[in-house]
Design an enzyme around this catalytic site. Structure first.
Site, PDB file in Angstrom:
ATOM      1  N   ASN A   9      16.499  93.107  21.012  1.00 37.47           N
ATOM      2  CA  ASN A   9      16.070  93.268  22.380  1.00 37.47           C
ATOM      3  C   ASN A   9      16.372  93.289  23.446  1.00 37.47           C
ATOM      4  OD1 ASN A   9      14.799  91.882  24.565  1.00 37.47           O
ATOM      5  ND2 ASN A   9      15.793  89.995  24.297  1.00 37.47           N
ATOM      6  N   TRP A  10      16.352  94.393  24.042  1.00 26.84           N
ATOM      7  CA  TRP A  10      17.187  95.474  24.719  1.00 26.84           C
ATOM      8  C   TRP A  10      17.230  94.499  25.937  1.00 26.84           C
ATOM      9  CZ3 TRP A  10      16.599 101.574  23.576  1.00 26.84           C
ATOM     10  CH2 TRP A  10      16.150 101.857  22.352  1.00 26.84           C
ATOM     11  N   LYS A  11      16.527  94.100  26.748  1.00 34.11           N
ATOM     12  CA  LYS A  11      16.634  93.000  27.423  1.00 34.11           C
ATOM     13  C   LYS A  11      16.235  94.636  28.858  1.00 34.11           C
ATOM     14  CE  LYS A  11      18.713  89.207  25.775  1.00 34.11           C
ATOM     15  NZ  LYS A  11      19.424  87.467  26.406  1.00 34.11           N
ATOM     16  N   HIS A  94      10.469  84.091  25.316  1.00 31.57           N
ATOM     17  CA  HIS A  94      11.652  84.430  25.616  1.00 31.57           C
ATOM     18  C   HIS A  94      12.754  83.339  26.930  1.00 31.57           C
ATOM     19  CE1 HIS A  94      16.159  86.186  26.220  1.00 31.57           C
ATOM     20  NE2 HIS A  94      16.372  86.187  24.688  1.00 31.57           N
ATOM     21  N   GLU A  96      14.771  83.598  27.944  1.00 29.81           N
ATOM     22  CA  GLU A  96      15.376  84.309  30.108  1.00 29.81           C
ATOM     23  C   GLU A  96      13.289  84.862  30.794  1.00 29.81           C
ATOM     24  OE1 GLU A  96      17.148  87.903  28.614  1.00 29.81           O
ATOM     25  OE2 GLU A  96      18.996  86.629  28.120  1.00 29.81           O
ATOM     26  N   GLU A 166      16.920  80.359  19.554  1.00 31.10           N
ATOM     27  CA  GLU A 166      17.911  80.952  20.575  1.00 31.10           C
ATOM     28  C   GLU A 166      18.067  79.887  20.654  1.00 31.10           C
ATOM     29  OE1 GLU A 166      17.141  85.292  20.949  1.00 31.10           O
ATOM     30  OE2 GLU A 166      16.211  84.490  22.086  1.00 31.10           O
ATOM     31  N   GLY A 172      23.545  85.584  25.371  1.00 30.14           N
ATOM     32  CA  GLY A 172      24.578  86.316  25.632  1.00 30.14           C
ATOM     33  C   GLY A 172      26.394  85.404  26.450  1.00 30.14           C
ATOM     34  N   SER A 213      23.909  85.957  20.689  1.00 36.10           N
ATOM     35  CA  SER A 213      25.634  86.135  20.407  1.00 36.10           C
ATOM     36  C   SER A 213      25.548  86.095  18.505  1.00 36.10           C
ATOM     37  CB  SER A 213      26.958  84.807  20.703  1.00 36.10           C
ATOM     38  OG  SER A 213      26.289  84.919  22.068  1.00 36.10           O
ATOM     39  N   GLY A 234      20.780  90.822  20.899  1.00 33.42           N
ATOM     40  CA  GLY A 234      20.544  90.888  22.179  1.00 33.42           C
ATOM     41  C   GLY A 234      21.378  92.372  22.835  1.00 33.42           C
ATOM     42  N   GLY A 235      22.856  91.525  22.990  1.00 34.12           N
ATOM     43  CA  GLY A 235      23.433  92.558  23.719  1.00 34.12           C
ATOM     44  C   GLY A 235      24.117  93.485  22.415  1.00 34.12           C
TER      45      GLY A 235
HETATM   46  P1  PGA Z   1      22.262  87.528  22.860  1.00 33.22           P
HETATM   47  O1  PGA Z   1      21.090  87.683  23.084  1.00 33.22           O
HETATM   48  O2  PGA Z   1      22.269  88.733  21.285  1.00 33.22           O
HETATM   49  O3  PGA Z   1      22.829  89.215  23.943  1.00 33.22           O
HETATM   50  O4  PGA Z   1      22.996  86.711  22.985  1.00 33.22           O
HETATM   51  C1  PGA Z   1      19.793  87.546  22.155  1.00 33.22           C
HETATM   52  C2  PGA Z   1      18.864  86.970  23.128  1.00 33.22           C
HETATM   53  O5  PGA Z   1      18.777  86.776  23.713  1.00 33.22           O
HETATM   54  O6  PGA Z   1      17.313  87.568  22.543  1.00 33.22           O
END
Ligand code: PGA
Length: 258
Positions: A9-11, A94, A96, A166, A172, A213, A234-235
């Site tokens: 997930n590149w956000k 998600h 976010e 999640e 994050g 994470s 994510g990251g």
């Molecule tokens: P993260 O994000 O790996 O940066 O914690 C995961 C996500 O929100 O899908």
């Protein structure tokens, strides 16, 4: 047998040029990893360029969100009809989106239904925040999110769905859940809820990812859990070597721990 699924997930990251460079950097190695479904979820603006780059590979493409309507006066929105020309997957709900863009359980349910009607596979995200976790509300909250997301779906639609657990406090933050902790919520709460809404065989057919994470140093802890069949990353998905390593470890571990 459930094929594990690792999704990046590149956000809100990567211009078209940057996305192209990242895909070129990892495409060959990622494609060679067998036994795991590999999904990249770039921002909308890069979907088309990434689709072209992965055309001749087994890497799949996902969007990070969509509206439930097919078309109309919804400025700024993207529809399932637009996505299905490009993508196989779409992330829905998600945290976010829920937190910063006012997404509701009802909206998530409408989006899940729209995705399925258009042949897009949703990756449905659920998870509790820190206060809920500390107040002992995780089970009730996550179960409620699953019920709401799957409301009015048929058993056939639910069979084989992908859900991502999640915990918001792990996203994050560099502070992931423990493998055993995530496995308990995924197995008892998410599968348990689906079993009570539908039946045990449908609950068992789900693929449930852990997200929050995830990195190359902790993926093994999650993938060795019996109820976890992948990760939403994510990251670490923004770094080619990390995403390849996570995917490779998932393939190796699920090859022996089903
Ligand atoms: P993260 O994000 O790996 O940066 O914690 C995961 C996500 O929100 O899908």
């Amino acid at each position: 047998m459930r094929t594990p699924i690792i999704a990046g997930n590149w956000k809100l990251n990567k211009t078209i040029a940057e996305a192209t460079a990242l895909v070129r950097e990892m495409r060959r190695e990622l494609n060679e990893i067998e036994g795991v479904e590999k999904v990249l979820c770039p921002p909308f603006t890069a979907l088309s360029a990434v689709a072209e780059l992965i055309q001749a590979t087994k890497i799949k493409l996902g969007a990070q969100d969509m509206h439930w309507e097919e078309k109309g006066a919804y400025t700024g929105a993207i529809s399932p009809l637009m996505l299905k020309e490009l993508c196989q997957y779409v992330i829905i709900g998600h945290s976010e989106r829920r937190q910063y863009f006012g997404e509701t359980d009802e909206g998530v349910n409408r989006k899940v239904k729209a995705a399925l009607q258009h042949g897009l596979a949703p990756i449905i995200c659920v998870g509790e925040n820190l206060q809920q976790n500390e107040a002992g509300q995780t089970k009730a909250w996550v179960s409620g999110q699953v019920r709401a997301a799957l409301r009015d779906l048929t058993a056939e639609q639910v069979r084989g769905l992908v859900i991502a657990y999640e915990p918001i406090w792990a996203i994050g933050t560099g502070k992931p859940a423990t493998g055993a902790g995530a496995n308990a919520i995924i197995g008892l709460v998410i599968r348990g809820t689906v079993a009570s809404m539908f039946n045990e065989s449908i609950a068992q057919a789900l693929r449930i990812q852990y997200g929050g994470s995830v990195n190359p140093d902790n993926i093994a802890e999650f993938m060795t859990q019996p109820d976890i069949h992948g990760a939403l990353v994510g990251g670490a998905s923004l770094v080619a070597a990390k995403f390849v390593s996570i995917t490779r470890q998932a393939a190796e571990i699920k090859g022996t721990h089903r």
